[in-house]
Design an enzyme around this catalytic site. Structure first.
Site, PDB file in Angstrom:
ATOM      1  N   ASP A 174      -4.633  -4.272   6.170  1.00 32.03           N
ATOM      2  CA  ASP A 174      -4.926  -5.246   5.120  1.00 32.03           C
ATOM      3  C   ASP A 174      -3.733  -6.189   4.985  1.00 32.03           C
ATOM      4  O   ASP A 174      -2.582  -5.752   5.020  1.00 32.03           O
ATOM      5  CB  ASP A 174      -5.192  -4.524   3.797  1.00 32.03           C
ATOM      6  CG  ASP A 174      -5.728  -5.452   2.707  1.00 32.03           C
ATOM      7  OD1 ASP A 174      -6.208  -6.561   3.037  1.00 32.03           O
ATOM      8  OD2 ASP A 174      -5.659  -5.059   1.529  1.00 32.03           O
ATOM      9  N   SER A 223       0.871  -1.175   0.000  1.00 32.66           N
ATOM     10  CA  SER A 223       0.000   0.000   0.000  1.00 32.66           C
ATOM     11  C   SER A 223       0.907   1.224   0.000  1.00 32.66           C
ATOM     12  O   SER A 223       1.905   1.247  -0.714  1.00 32.66           O
ATOM     13  CB  SER A 223      -0.952  -0.041   1.198  1.00 32.66           C
ATOM     14  OG  SER A 223      -1.922   0.977   1.100  1.00 32.66           O
ATOM     15  N   HIS A 279      -2.780  -1.080  -3.324  1.00 32.39           N
ATOM     16  CA  HIS A 279      -3.960  -0.237  -3.129  1.00 32.39           C
ATOM     17  C   HIS A 279      -3.866   0.969  -4.056  1.00 32.39           C
ATOM     18  O   HIS A 279      -3.017   1.845  -3.857  1.00 32.39           O
ATOM     19  CB  HIS A 279      -4.055   0.223  -1.677  1.00 32.39           C
ATOM     20  CG  HIS A 279      -4.288  -0.894  -0.709  1.00 32.39           C
ATOM     21  ND1 HIS A 279      -4.032  -0.778   0.643  1.00 32.39           N
ATOM     22  CD2 HIS A 279      -4.771  -2.145  -0.896  1.00 32.39           C
ATOM     23  CE1 HIS A 279      -4.351  -1.906   1.243  1.00 32.39           C
ATOM     24  NE2 HIS A 279      -4.792  -2.756   0.332  1.00 32.39           N
TER      25      HIS A 279
END
Length: 208
Positions: free
Chosen positions: A150, A30, A57
């Site tokens: 995540d 991310s 992401h």
């Protein structure tokens, strides 16, 4: 298309996990992870045997230029797969924006527009969990820099099914929250700086 922080691990000889051979390397990143991905992909030799699947992401409504960026930094073919495409050894598969990327039981790619998981689509957890179910002990899951948690549940699943989890050392991450969450919840087998992680990846067996 249907679309307390641990210190980086000390260098040692590859263990049993590396010796048995990985068939898939699944990577989640991310915020701050693109730079680290570039370090890892640049280190992979053209003879690298496992398939590579990457979830980052990204904004769902913006075009992704990751394939073009990584192609110039990697000796392996880099592609954004279509649904149903076979997961091929020695290729880098990058999740398209706005789609969960999963591993099907026949080792093909599934793309899903199901609801976001941990506020993300694509979700790292979704990739890791599906990869663990199909590849079992032959999956290596890597969690890089990011600003949420995540990937933590996905790493837990990977390890429960015999796979191996590497996590970027938080003190080397521009957004340490994601790797820190994995370490604090006890789902990291090894904690590496990007440079050490790159060397470890490059040293994986060239054939299975």
């Amino acid at each position: 298309m249907s679309r307390s922080i641990a210190t980086p691990a000390i260098e040692s000889q590859p263990g049993a996990a590396a010796a048995r051979g990985f068939e898939l390397v699944a990577i989640g990143a991310s915020a701050g992870g693109i730079e680290v991905l570039s370090v890892l992909l640049r280190a992979l030799p053209a003879s690298f045997a496992p398939a590579v699947m990457i979830v980052t992401h990204l904004p769902p409504d913006s075009p992704s230029y990751l394939v073009q960026v990584f192609t110039h930094r990697c000796a392996l073919p880099v592609l954004e797969p279509d649904a149903g495409e076979r997961i091929m050894p020695g290729r880098v598969h990058v999740a398209p924006p706005g789609y969960h990327m999963l591993v099907e039981v026949d080792r093909t790619v599934a793309l899903s527009t199901d609801a976001a998981v941990r506020f993300s689509r694509p979700s790292i957890d979704v990739l890791f969990e599906s990869a663990a179910l199909v590849y079992g002990e032959h999956v290596l899951a890597i969690l890089l820099s990011g600003a949420n948690d995540d990937g933590v549940q996905g790493l837990r699943r990977v390890r429960a099914l015999g796979g191996t989890a590497w996590v970027q050392a938080p003190d080397s991450a521009s957004s340490p929250e994601m790797p820190r969450a994995a370490i604090e919840r006890g789902v990291a087998d090894h904690i590496y700086s990007p440079e050490t992680m790159a060397r470890r990846l490059a040293a994986l067996p060239a054939s299975l």
